[in-house]
Design a protein around this motif. Structure first.
Motif, PDB file in Angstrom:
ATOM      1  N   GLU A 161       0.828  -1.206   0.000  1.00 52.79           N
ATOM      2  CA  GLU A 161       0.000   0.000   0.000  1.00 52.79           C
ATOM      3  C   GLU A 161       0.866   1.261   0.000  1.00 52.79           C
ATOM      4  N   SER A 164       2.291   1.888  -3.433  1.00 50.87           N
ATOM      5  CA  SER A 164       1.254   2.402  -4.340  1.00 50.87           C
ATOM      6  C   SER A 164       0.950   3.872  -4.065  1.00 50.87           C
ATOM      7  N   LEU A 165       0.828   4.223  -2.778  1.00 51.75           N
ATOM      8  CA  LEU A 165       0.513   5.611  -2.424  1.00 51.75           C
ATOM      9  C   LEU A 165       1.607   6.569  -2.891  1.00 51.75           C
ATOM     10  N   ALA A 167       3.789   6.012  -5.291  1.00 50.95           N
ATOM     11  CA  ALA A 167       3.795   6.024  -6.758  1.00 50.95           C
ATOM     12  C   ALA A 167       2.700   6.927  -7.318  1.00 50.95           C
ATOM     13  N   LEU A 168       1.602   7.063  -6.568  1.00 48.00           N
ATOM     14  CA  LEU A 168       0.494   7.910  -7.018  1.00 48.00           C
ATOM     15  C   LEU A 168       0.677   9.373  -6.603  1.00 48.00           C
ATOM     16  N   GLY A 169       1.800   9.676  -5.988  1.00 45.74           N
ATOM     17  CA  GLY A 169       2.108  11.063  -5.653  1.00 45.74           C
ATOM     18  C   GLY A 169       1.939  11.452  -4.202  1.00 45.74           C
ATOM     19  N   ALA A 170       1.650  10.490  -3.333  1.00 42.77           N
ATOM     20  CA  ALA A 170       1.490  10.805  -1.909  1.00 42.77           C
ATOM     21  C   ALA A 170       2.837  11.160  -1.287  1.00 42.77           C
ATOM     22  N   ALA A 175       1.475   8.851   3.148  1.00 39.65           N
ATOM     23  CA  ALA A 175       1.559   7.394   3.024  1.00 39.65           C
ATOM     24  C   ALA A 175       1.622   6.716   4.390  1.00 39.65           C
ATOM     25  N   TYR A 256      10.506   8.040  -1.692  1.00 37.95           N
ATOM     26  CA  TYR A 256      10.076   6.687  -2.014  1.00 37.95           C
ATOM     27  C   TYR A 256      10.226   5.758  -0.809  1.00 37.95           C
TER      28      TYR A 256
END
Length: 264
Positions: A161, A164-165, A167-170, A175, A256
């Protein structure tokens, strides 16, 4: 009897060590492998507390502000070492974060209580300041270890999770938000549970000590209320600071989330 306190003789004191046979026998009978640890812990308890008693006797008699602060600094260093040793995860840079969290929470709340509630004179009066800061630090130390353990265990359990967060710009804070909430909640739980049980299930340490010394029960209850409130405040400050100072250790400088193989 000294100032209302029943003085325990050394014969009675060392005889009381037989109580540890209960834990020793259970460990031996069930083959828990804890017999050596029980013996070492018992010896350390005797040595450390008796040494503390002799040190405080000297400190109370010849106190100066710098000597009191030196003792408090040594307490923070020891508490930091114990708290970090209880954290299961390997986290680079953990020691400074824990030290700052314990130092700020313990000294800030301790001085507020000593100056604003107890009205110690002078402000560095060791008879009030050292025991109060010690109580705060002991509780905050355990709470910080629980919170950090929960924080990193929760982030690792949510690794997919988190990837993914990010990678989506969080941001790292976004995150890790759920893990931070879980960690802070876990750290606050023990002292809140103790507050709920105080006076019904248990008579906590401060109140018990004053009652044994012959204090008025109502006065002892007031002191215990102050103690419980200060522990709640200090624990909250310590675990919030420790959590927010350490959660970024699982993220790279560019934000990251770090996989196990990439951690320092």
């Amino acid at each position: 009897m000294t100032d209302g306190v029943v003085d325990i003789g050394y014969v009675e004191l060392f005889s009381a060590s037989a109580l540890m046979l209960v834990a020793g026998l259970v460990s031996w009978k069930l083959e828990l492998g804890q017999t050596r640890r029980i013996a070492v812990s018992s010896v350390r308890c005797f040595v450390q507390l008796l040494a503390a008693g002799f040190l405080l006797t000297y400190l109370f008699e010849f106190q100066t502000w710098w000597l009191v602060l030196l003792v408090l600094a040594a307490m923070v260093i020891a508490a930091t070492q114990i708290a970090t040793s209880r954290v299961k995860s390997r986290i680079p840079g953990l020691v400074p974060a824990v030290f700052v969290s314990l130092f700020v929470s313990s000294t800030a709340i301790g001085l507020i209580v000593v100056e604003g509630v107890v009205h110690a004179e002078p402000w560095y009066n060791a008879r009030q300041l050292v025991p109060i800061v010690g109580m705060i630090m002991g509780n905050a130390m355990a709470a910080v270890a629980v919170a950090i353990d929960r924080l990193f265990a929760d982030m690792d359990a949510r690794a997919p999770e988190m990837f993914s967060l990010v990678a989506l710009g969080a941001t790292p804070h976004e995150a890790a938000a759920l893990a931070l909430k879980a960690a802070i909640g876990a750290g606050m739980t023990p002292v809140l549970a103790n507050m709920s049980a105080a006076g019904i299930v248990t008579f906590p340490g401060m109140m018990t000590g004053q009652l044994l010394a012959g204090a008025d029960p109502l006065a002892a209850a007031k002191y215990q209320i102050v103690v419980m409130l200060m522990l709640s405040a200090a624990n909250t400050i310590a675990i919030v600071m420790a959590s927010y100072l350490t959660y970024r250790k699982r993220f790279a400088p560019d934000g990251y989330y770090l996989d196990k193989g990439l951690r320092g």
